[in-house]
Design a protein around this motif. Structure first.
Motif, PDB file in Angstrom:
ATOM      1  N   SER A 256       0.848  -1.143   0.000  1.00  0.00           N
ATOM      2  CA  SER A 256       0.000   0.000   0.000  1.00  0.00           C
ATOM      3  C   SER A 256       0.884   1.191   0.000  1.00  0.00           C
ATOM      4  CB  SER A 256      -0.870   0.005   1.212  1.00  0.00           C
ATOM      5  OG  SER A 256      -0.257   0.642   2.219  1.00  0.00           O
ATOM      6  N   SER A 257       0.345   2.227  -0.443  1.00  0.00           N
ATOM      7  CA  SER A 257       1.078   3.441  -0.607  1.00  0.00           C
ATOM      8  C   SER A 257       2.348   3.175  -1.352  1.00  0.00           C
ATOM      9  CB  SER A 257       1.372   4.075   0.715  1.00  0.00           C
ATOM     10  OG  SER A 257       2.545   3.658   1.227  1.00  0.00           O
TER      11      SER A 257
ATOM     12  N   VAL B  46      -4.542   4.871  -8.565  1.00  0.00           N
ATOM     13  CA  VAL B  46      -3.772   3.824  -7.889  1.00  0.00           C
ATOM     14  C   VAL B  46      -3.864   4.068  -6.387  1.00  0.00           C
ATOM     15  CG1 VAL B  46      -1.513   2.729  -7.606  1.00  0.00           C
ATOM     16  CG2 VAL B  46      -2.168   3.649  -9.833  1.00  0.00           C
ATOM     17  N   GLU B  47      -4.418   3.108  -5.671  1.00  0.00           N
ATOM     18  CA  GLU B  47      -4.584   3.247  -4.222  1.00  0.00           C
ATOM     19  C   GLU B  47      -3.386   2.704  -3.451  1.00  0.00           C
ATOM     20  OE1 GLU B  47      -7.088   4.849  -2.805  1.00  0.00           O
ATOM     21  OE2 GLU B  47      -7.971   5.255  -4.781  1.00  0.00           O
TER      22      GLU B  47
ATOM     23  N   MET C 227      -6.537  -0.583  -7.137  1.00  0.00           N
ATOM     24  CA  MET C 227      -6.875   0.592  -7.938  1.00  0.00           C
ATOM     25  C   MET C 227      -8.377   0.842  -7.897  1.00  0.00           C
ATOM     26  SD  MET C 227      -4.407   0.139 -11.322  1.00  0.00           S
ATOM     27  CE  MET C 227      -4.874   1.781 -11.923  1.00  0.00           C
ATOM     28  N   THR C 228      -8.780   2.031  -8.322  1.00  0.00           N
ATOM     29  CA  THR C 228     -10.200   2.312  -8.523  1.00  0.00           C
ATOM     30  C   THR C 228     -10.420   2.666  -9.992  1.00  0.00           C
ATOM     31  OG1 THR C 228     -10.014   4.679  -8.026  1.00  0.00           O
ATOM     32  CG2 THR C 228     -10.484   3.201  -6.172  1.00  0.00           C
ATOM     33  N   VAL C 229     -11.599   2.364 -10.484  1.00  0.00           N
ATOM     34  CA  VAL C 229     -11.992   2.706 -11.857  1.00  0.00           C
ATOM     35  C   VAL C 229     -13.322   3.459 -11.771  1.00  0.00           C
ATOM     36  CG1 VAL C 229     -12.672   1.813 -14.117  1.00  0.00           C
ATOM     37  CG2 VAL C 229     -10.820   0.698 -12.844  1.00  0.00           C
TER      38      VAL C 229
ATOM     39  N   ILE D 229     -10.434  -4.421  -7.527  1.00  0.00           N
ATOM     40  CA  ILE D 229      -9.783  -4.065  -8.786  1.00  0.00           C
ATOM     41  C   ILE D 229      -8.301  -3.817  -8.512  1.00  0.00           C
ATOM     42  CG2 ILE D 229      -9.665  -2.372 -10.654  1.00  0.00           C
ATOM     43  CD1 ILE D 229     -12.672  -1.852 -10.160  1.00  0.00           C
ATOM     44  N   THR D 230      -7.462  -4.473  -9.290  1.00  0.00           N
ATOM     45  CA  THR D 230      -6.007  -4.355  -9.108  1.00  0.00           C
ATOM     46  C   THR D 230      -5.346  -4.020 -10.440  1.00  0.00           C
ATOM     47  OG1 THR D 230      -5.616  -6.696  -9.575  1.00  0.00           O
ATOM     48  CG2 THR D 230      -6.041  -6.083  -7.259  1.00  0.00           C
TER      49      THR D 230
END
Length: 388
Positions: free
Chosen positions: A2-3, A286-287, A298-300, A320-321
Motif C-alpha cells: 500500500s502506498s 492507484v490506491e 486501484m479504482t476505476v 480491482i487491481t
C-alpha cells in the motif's frame, strides 16, 4: 502493498525517470515494457543487488506463464504466453525462509556447484538424461531434448550464463510438473551445450526441489513476490532488485495509444463500470503499490470493486487491481503502468513485461554481462532457494 514504496532497488543503473503519464501518482519503480529476442543489449556496472528475502510454502497451481517474446517469453510453465490469467487469482499459502544475496561487485561464485563444462556431453540426449522423460503439452518427450527445446524458445539468444540459468529453472519446472502451453523450438548447439553442462541441477528450498518456477521477460526495476500477484506466498521467492533491466532500452518501456471509446467499452464489458460521464481524470486511481512498485489496488470511475465481471479470470465483487486491468481489461504488458489523456486517446506507458515474479530473463542476461554466473543469477532471483 500500500502506498507508494520507496524506491528500494539498487544497482548500477538508477531507476529511469518515468515517462509521460497520468493522472495517478506513479510508483517509483514504474511501468514496463516489451521484449523480443535479446540482442545483446547494453549493460550495467552495478554490483549484485542485495536480494530481499521472502517466505512461503504450499504451491500454486502449476502453470505456465510468461510475458513476452524471447527472452521475455517467460513462463511458469515455460510457456510464452503473455497473460498471467492461466495461473488463476488465488494460490495456496506456503512458508519459507529467505536468503539474502550478497552485494558488492562481482562476488565469487555463490553457492552450489558451478557447472562443469566438460563432464556432460553436448550430443545425444539419451547420454545426458539417461532415458528420463518429461510430459510437456500432453506429450512424452526425452527429458534432455524437451528442456533444450523449451530453453531455446525462452532464452535461446541470451548470454551463456543466462542460458544456463534458464536451463536449471526449466529443468526444475519440467521435472516436477506436467507442463502445458509451453513453446518449443529447435535448439542451437550453444543451447544444447549449456543444458548439458548443468543437467540435473535444480532449485531447492531446503531439501525439497521447487515445484513452482516462475520467470518472465523483464521487470520494472524490481521483482515482486507471488503474494503480490496471485494472493499467496510461495517458497523460494522474494522481491529483489533488478534495476539493470532499465539498460535494455528496447524492451524496458513502451507506450501504447488506446481510444477513449475503447477504454470505456472495455471497462463496461469486463468490470461493469460505465465511464461515459466520468471525468477522464477520475477514470483510474492507484490506491496502493506492491513491494516491487507495480500497481496494486486501484479504482476505476471511483469503484474499488468489480461491479459485474465479464471475465472468467475474476469474479463480481473482486477488488480491482493493476493485475486485473493489465491482463483482463486493458491488455497491457505490465501491471506497472501510468496513463495520460491525449486528445481522443489515452496513452498507457508500461515498464517491464510480464508478471514480475521470479527471474527476469533480460535481467539474467544483464547480470551475466556483469560477470555473474548462472548460480549467482538464480540465487539472486530466487532468494529463498539454492542451486544443487
Amino acid at each position: 502493498s500500500s502506498s507508494k514504496p520507496s524506491s528500494s532497488s539498487q544497482s548500477s543503473s538508477s531507476k529511469p525517470s518515468s515517462s509521460s503519464q497520468s493522472s495517478s501518482s506513479k510508483p517509483s519503480s514504474s511501468s514496463q515494457s516489451s521484449s523480443s529476442k535479446p540482442s545483446s543489449s547494453s549493460q550495467s556496472s552495478s554490483s549484485k543487488p542485495s536480494s530481499s528475502s521472502q517466505s512461503s510454502s504450499s504451491k500454486p497451481s502449476s502453470s505456465s506463464q510468461s510475458s513476452s517474446s524471447k527472452p521475455s517469453s517467460s513462463s511458469q510453465s515455460s510457456s510464452s504466453q503473455d497473460a498471467d490469467a492461466s495461473l488463476g487469482l488465488e494460490i495456496p499459502v506456503d512458508s519459507s525462509s529467505s536468503k539474502p544475496v550478497s552485494s558488492s561487485s562481482k562476488p565469487a561464485s555463490s553457492s552450489s556447484k558451478p557447472a562443469s563444462s566438460s563432464s556432460k556431453p553436448d550430443g545425444a540426449s539419451g547420454s545426458v538424461c539417461g532415458g528420463e522423460t518429461f510430459i510437456v503439452n500432453g506429450k512424452e518427450y526425452d527429458a534432455y531434448d524437451v528442456v533444450c527445446r523449451v530453453v531455446a524458445a525462452e532464452l535461446g539468444n541470451g548470454s551463456y550464463e543466462a542460458i544456463k540459468a534458464q536451463a536449471v529453472a526449466t529443468y526444475t519446472l519440467l521435472s516436477r510438473n506436467n507442463v502445458t502451453g509451453a513453446y518449443l523450438t529447435t535448439p542451437s548447439s550453444t543451447v544444447k551445450q549449456a543444458v548439458a553442462e548443468v543437467w540435473g541441477e535444480a532449485l531447492y528450498v531446503g531439501s525439497r526441489k521447487m515445484t513452482q518456477v516462475f520467470y518472465f521477460a523483464i521487470s520494472n526495476g524490481r521483482t515482486q513476490g507471488p503474494e503480490d500477484v496471485w494472493g499467496g506466498s510461495v517458497a523460494g521467492y522474494g522481491s529483489v532488485d533488478s534495476s539493470w533491466d532499465a539498460n535494455v532500452t528496447s524492451a524496458y518501456e513502451r507506450t501504447v495509444r488506446m481510444s477513449k471509446e475503447k477504454v470505456i467499452s472495455r471497462c463496461q464489458e469486463y468490470l461493469g463500470i460505465d465511464l461515459t460521464d466520468v471525468p477522464v481524470e477520475d477514470w483510474f486511481t492507484v490506491e496502493s503499490y506492491t513491494e516491487g512498485g507495480y500497481n496494486g489496488e486501484m479504482t476505476v470511475g471511483g469503484y474499488s470493486k468489480v461491479q459485474k465481471s465479464g471475465s472468467s479470470a475474476f469474479r463480481t465483487g473482486a477488488k480491482i487491481t493493476g493485475r486485473i486491468l493489465r491482463e483482463s481489461v486493458l491488455n497491457l504488458r505490465s501491471a506497472c503502468f501510468t496513463w495520460e489523456e491525449d486528445g481522443d486517446d489515452i496513452l498507457f506507458t508500461t515498464r517491464g513485461y510480464g508478471h514480475g515474479v521470479g527471474m527476469s530473463q533480460w535481467g539474467a542476461i544483464e547480470m551475466s554481462k556483469m560477470g555473474y554466473d548462472y548460480v549467482e543469477i538464480l540465487e539472486h532471483y530466487y532468494p529463498g532457494a539454492t542451486v544443487k
